[in-house]
Write a protein that holds these residues in place. Structure first.
Motif, PDB file in Angstrom:
ATOM      1  N   ALA A 259       0.958  -1.173   0.056  1.00  0.00           N
ATOM      2  CA  ALA A 259      -0.180   0.162   0.031  1.00  0.00           C
ATOM      3  C   ALA A 259       0.951   1.287  -0.048  1.00  0.00           C
ATOM      4  N   LEU A 260       1.882   1.358   0.932  1.00  0.00           N
ATOM      5  CA  LEU A 260       2.558   2.519   0.849  1.00  0.00           C
ATOM      6  C   LEU A 260       3.616   2.740  -0.350  1.00  0.00           C
ATOM      7  N   ILE A 261       4.047   1.621  -0.792  1.00  0.00           N
ATOM      8  CA  ILE A 261       5.075   1.785  -2.155  1.00  0.00           C
ATOM      9  C   ILE A 261       3.888   2.365  -3.164  1.00  0.00           C
ATOM     10  N   ALA A 262       2.651   1.907  -3.364  1.00  0.00           N
ATOM     11  CA  ALA A 262       1.882   2.348  -4.261  1.00  0.00           C
ATOM     12  C   ALA A 262       1.586   3.930  -4.058  1.00  0.00           C
ATOM     13  N   LEU A 263       1.376   4.161  -2.752  1.00  0.00           N
ATOM     14  CA  LEU A 263       0.924   5.615  -2.497  1.00  0.00           C
ATOM     15  C   LEU A 263       2.251   6.521  -2.825  1.00  0.00           C
ATOM     16  N   SER A 264       3.580   6.128  -2.507  1.00  0.00           N
ATOM     17  CA  SER A 264       4.680   6.610  -3.092  1.00  0.00           C
ATOM     18  C   SER A 264       4.758   6.959  -4.529  1.00  0.00           C
ATOM     19  N   ALA A 265       4.008   6.150  -5.095  1.00  0.00           N
ATOM     20  CA  ALA A 265       4.015   6.212  -6.727  1.00  0.00           C
ATOM     21  C   ALA A 265       3.115   6.885  -7.288  1.00  0.00           C
ATOM     22  N   GLY A 266       2.142   7.688  -6.408  1.00  0.00           N
ATOM     23  CA  GLY A 266       1.074   8.387  -6.874  1.00  0.00           C
ATOM     24  C   GLY A 266      -0.398   7.601  -7.110  1.00  0.00           C
ATOM     25  N   HIS A 267      -0.536   6.606  -6.572  1.00  0.00           N
ATOM     26  CA  HIS A 267      -1.746   5.761  -6.789  1.00  0.00           C
ATOM     27  C   HIS A 267      -2.572   6.022  -5.645  1.00  0.00           C
ATOM     28  N   TYR A 268      -3.949   5.569  -5.768  1.00  0.00           N
ATOM     29  CA  TYR A 268      -4.897   5.760  -4.807  1.00  0.00           C
ATOM     30  C   TYR A 268      -5.095   4.414  -4.127  1.00  0.00           C
ATOM     31  N   VAL A 269      -5.141   4.195  -2.902  1.00  0.00           N
ATOM     32  CA  VAL A 269      -4.855   2.984  -2.279  1.00  0.00           C
ATOM     33  C   VAL A 269      -6.052   2.882  -1.152  1.00  0.00           C
ATOM     34  N   VAL A 270      -6.842   1.606  -0.989  1.00  0.00           N
ATOM     35  CA  VAL A 270      -7.504   1.473   0.058  1.00  0.00           C
ATOM     36  C   VAL A 270      -6.621   0.203   0.711  1.00  0.00           C
ATOM     37  N   HIS A 271      -6.326   0.374   1.965  1.00  0.00           N
ATOM     38  CA  HIS A 271      -5.575  -0.778   2.746  1.00  0.00           C
ATOM     39  C   HIS A 271      -6.384  -1.869   3.468  1.00  0.00           C
ATOM     40  N   LEU A 272      -6.317  -2.991   3.188  1.00  0.00           N
ATOM     41  CA  LEU A 272      -7.007  -4.066   3.785  1.00  0.00           C
ATOM     42  C   LEU A 272      -5.870  -4.757   4.900  1.00  0.00           C
ATOM     43  N   ALA A 273      -6.080  -4.144   6.024  1.00  0.00           N
ATOM     44  CA  ALA A 273      -4.841  -4.469   6.916  1.00  0.00           C
ATOM     45  C   ALA A 273      -5.222  -5.768   7.951  1.00  0.00           C
ATOM     46  N   TYR A 274      -4.094  -6.333   8.167  1.00  0.00           N
ATOM     47  CA  TYR A 274      -4.211  -7.536   8.976  1.00  0.00           C
ATOM     48  C   TYR A 274      -3.340  -7.426  10.345  1.00  0.00           C
ATOM     49  N   GLU A 275      -2.576  -6.396  10.402  1.00  0.00           N
ATOM     50  CA  GLU A 275      -1.839  -6.055  11.715  1.00  0.00           C
ATOM     51  C   GLU A 275      -2.114  -4.554  12.241  1.00  0.00           C
ATOM     52  N   ARG A 276      -1.614  -4.354  13.332  1.00  0.00           N
ATOM     53  CA  ARG A 276      -1.915  -3.184  14.075  1.00  0.00           C
ATOM     54  C   ARG A 276      -0.972  -2.139  13.210  1.00  0.00           C
TER      55      ARG A 276
END
Length: 354
Positions: A259-276
């Motif tokens: 998710a963070l790598i995609a954000l740093s590349a300018g994409h729009y991200v929804v994160h489906l988290a599994y840890e804190r």
């Protein structure tokens, strides 16, 4: 010439781990000087051979090899600075995971706790652990100079005076202003197995998306996501490392650093988290409403968020504004960490002269 040791690396074939190691190396060189010598320890050392550092193996099975971290510490036990790479490796949800943590990371943590050099752990998550394990972790981590934690729950459970809340180092990556280009192409879904399987809501989201591309962040050891990605049947899998050269896409990602790598590349991200760590990072970016529990989210609702990000210029503008503000805050926090590293080394050198 100054010398630093970076502990707790895993594998650069997991792009998130590689990214955090690169950030640790950069911080160390910013703190000690570009010409400082950097040693790094990793469970899969060969994956880091292209880094500007001397690589040692922290894998207990490599104890007798010439590149063993522990043989190196016997030869050269003194460093000007010891750093724990950022990540989420100090955890133990089960007996097996706790045992693995203590076998692989326990000796490194013990060295950091006992060394005369300043030891600083970069932003990470600590826990969960069984109640009986926490006193041991608090005792060891309480002996290092500073432990930066990247989520509120880790700080609350660790409860040591040297634990300070900072953003994951990857939060601050990317341009200050995100381009407002209209997203194009298919949706992207990046998945991993959680507790042995792709979570059911993620599978259902894949069904709702129907036509989508995949992305694999980690392809190594027990963290190899290729089979999980194939199981949800993407049209194609985007080659690793190419997100930065693509026009903006709308992405749902299970792994935090995907998710963070995609954000740093300018994409729009929804994160489906599994840890804190996921909630901590997206809260730091002001994107609290774009992070969901991978095991318990409503697929239709997340599908609706993805559609809105694609269709609404106003929502994308607000999204970009939040990300830009979060990056400014994270950059300021990185400066604080950098100055703390410099102060720790200066203070230690002064003590040794007295």
């Amino acid at each position: 010439m100054m010398r630093a040791l970076i502990l707790h690396g895993y594998s650069a074939d997991n792009l998130g781990d590689g990214l955090l190691m690169d950030e640790a190396i950069e911080l160390v060189r910013d703190a000690l000087g570009r010409d400082c010598e950097v040693d790094l320890a990793a469970s899969r050392p060969a994956s880091f051979n292209d880094r500007d550092a001397t690589v040692f193996s922290s894998n207990p099975r490599h104890l007798l090899r010439s590149n063993s971290l522990y043989r190196q510490l016997l030869r050269h036990p003194r460093y000007d600075l010891v750093v724990g790479v950022g990540g989420g490796y100090l955890r133990g949800k089960s007996l097996v995971e706790t045992a693995r943590t203590f076998v692989v990371h326990g000796p490194q943590l013990l060295f950091a706790a006992l060394t005369r050099a300043p030891a600083v752990y970069l932003p990470q998550s600590v826990g969960p652990f069984h109640g009986a394990v926490w006193p041991v972790m608090r005792q060891l981590l309480g002996r290092v100079s500073t432990v930066y934690v990247r989520d509120d729950r880790s700080r609350e459970e660790l409860r040591t005076r040297n634990a300070l809340r900072m953003s994951d180092l990857a939060v601050g990556l990317g341009p200050g202003e995100v381009e407002s280009t209209q997203p194009s192409g298919r949706y992207v879904l990046s998945v991993r197995a959680v507790d042995g399987e792709v979570p059911r809501p993620v599978v259902e989201l894949a069904r709702l998306l129907n036509q989508f591309d995949g992305y694999v962040q980690s392809a190594t050891g027990t963290n190899d996501d290729r089979a999980a990605m194939a199981s949800v049947c993407p049209v194609e899998v985007i080659p690793r490392g190419t997100l930065g050269g693509m026009s903006p896409r709308v992405i749902a990602a299970v792994r935090l650093h995907a998710a963070l790598i995609a954000l740093s590349a300018g994409h729009y991200v929804v994160h489906l988290a599994y840890e804190r760590k996921g909630w901590g990072a997206f809260a730091d970016l002001g994107l609290d409403d774009f992070v969901h529990n991978s095991k318990a989210f409503e697929p239709a609702m997340v599908f609706g968020q993805l559609e809105q990000l694609r269709a609404s210029p106003e929502l994308r503008a607000e999204y970009r504004r939040r990300v830009a503000a979060g990056r400014v805050k994270a950059a300021a926090q990185r400066s604080v960490i950098l100055e703390r590293l410099r102060e720790a080394v200066r203070g230690n050198n002064k003590d040794e002269r007295l």
